[in-house]
Design an enzyme around this catalytic site. Structure first.
Site, mmCIF file in Angstrom:
data_model
loop_
_atom_site.group_PDB
_atom_site.id
_atom_site.type_symbol
_atom_site.label_atom_id
_atom_site.label_comp_id
_atom_site.label_asym_id
_atom_site.label_seq_id
_atom_site.Cartn_x
_atom_site.Cartn_y
_atom_site.Cartn_z
ATOM 1 N N ASP A 38 6.987 -34.660 39.889
ATOM 2 C CA ASP A 38 8.361 -35.285 39.866
ATOM 3 C C ASP A 38 8.471 -36.071 38.627
ATOM 4 O O ASP A 38 9.867 -36.422 38.467
ATOM 5 C CB ASP A 38 8.518 -35.957 41.021
ATOM 6 N N GLN B 258 7.860 -37.258 49.056
ATOM 7 C CA GLN B 258 9.309 -37.275 49.159
ATOM 8 C C GLN B 258 9.629 -38.731 49.425
ATOM 9 O O GLN B 258 9.035 -39.412 50.311
ATOM 10 C CB GLN B 258 9.545 -36.300 50.308
ATOM 11 N N LYS C 5 12.275 -27.264 49.052
ATOM 12 C CA LYS C 5 11.119 -27.010 48.005
ATOM 13 C C LYS C 5 10.168 -26.020 48.374
ATOM 14 O O LYS C 5 9.523 -25.149 47.624
ATOM 15 C CB LYS C 5 10.251 -28.550 48.072
#
Ligand code: NAP
Length: 281
Positions: free
Chosen positions: A115, A92, A48
């Site tokens: 997200d 994460q 990322k």
């Protein structure tokens, strides 16, 4: 039979994001929180960061020890929510078991939830309100559109009902005017349903479960699964999907390979969402 190339399409999306950021002199900044030392999560976070660098997005990385408390993670999110420079936040997953994932995800401001996992983002998607859409299903819509595959009016079957893939996938296909059915582990006579699909999205998390007997001739098959293989026992193959590619590619009109199909789209859509976050802020 067409192979839907996620590498090419994801690269095009990253280039478009980079172009918009450079030409518009847009200040986008993604804050990534990693709790603990899970090696796979470390690799994802690193990828990322690299994608951010490529797209001209600033990335901030917060690597917290396994022993971090829920309060510490929530306090960090609160700080990042209030920081005007930060236009996207992601935590994460998975988090260590002593931390409540839902609580952490829902603490991220809906304006920065790139997200798209929080209850507010998912709720917005369900009612067609603006908000961030979970990257993997959003990437699948891009794969279909950019491969000139019509969704409107088509029979779409989504195998799997997880919160991060199956459910948002179904909502997005519905938004695109598909006629959508969702199947899961309790579905009876599943093949009767999957064989009706013009577009079959497979997200069951079971290596090569879906063979040609699940698929209608000429269907478009999207394989979301990713499973590691021992190359020594699999003729050098390192990964496989939820779909038996060799068999299904003989009956499908289009299919995503693994690797190189859905996988690369997730990070590209994260970059896209981060740009959106910057434009909205
Ligand atoms: P998950 O949370 O394990 O959900 C799997 C879903 O499949 C569940 O809804 C389950 O039904 C259903 N299912 C399981 N066995 C089935 C069967 N025999 N017949 C019909 N349905 C069945 O998995 P996920 O997070 O959605 O991920 C699915 C796959 O996509 C995994 O391989 C994962 O690694 C991959 N993935 C890839 C990406 C990417 O490419 N970037 C991103 C996310 C996930 P129940 O609800 O009844 O249990």
């Amino acid at each position: 039979m067409k192979i839907i190339d996620g590498k090419v399409i994801s690269q095009a999306i990253k280039d478009e994001v980079r172009d918009k950021i450079v030409k518009g002199n847009i200040k986008a900044c993604l804050a990534v929180i990693l709790v603990g030392s899970d090696p796979a999560s470390g690799v994802y976070v690193n990828n990322k960061k690299k994608a951010c660098e490529y797209c001209g997005i600033k990335s901030l990385s917060y690597e917290l020890p396994d022993s971090s408390t829920e309060e510490e993670v929530l306090a960090l999110i609160d700080k990042l929510n209030k920081d005007d420079e930060v236009t996207g936040i992601l935590c994460q997953l998975p988090l260590p078991s002593h931390i409540n994932e839902d609580k952490v995800i829902d603490a991220i401001s809906p304006l920065k939830d790139v997200d798209g996992f929080s209850k507010l983002s998912v709720g917005a998607l369900s009612i067609g309100a603006p908000g961030f859409v979970s990257c993997t299903p959003a990437g699948i819509i891009q794969l279909l559109k950019r491969s000139d595959i019509a969704i409107s009016g088509k029979r779409c079957v989504v195998m799997g009902r997880s919160n991060i893939v199956g459910k948002p996938m179904a909502m997005l296909l519905l938004r695109e005017n598909g006629t959508v059915t969702v199947t899961h582990s309790k579905t009876e006579n599943i093949k009767e349903i999957t064989k009706e699909a013009d577009i079959l999205v497979v997200a069951v998390g079971k290596p090569e479960m879906v063979d040609a007997s699940y698929v209608k001739d000429g269907a478009v098959v999207i394989d979301v699964g990713i499973h590691r293989l021992d190359p020594e026992k699999n003729n050098g193959r390192k990964l496989c999907g939820d779909v038996k590619y060799d068999e299904v590619s003989k009956v499908a009109s289009a299919i995503t390979p693994v690797p190189g199909g859905v996988g690369p789209m997730t990070i590209a859509m994260l970059m896209y969402n981060t740009l959106e976050g910057a434009l909205r802020s």
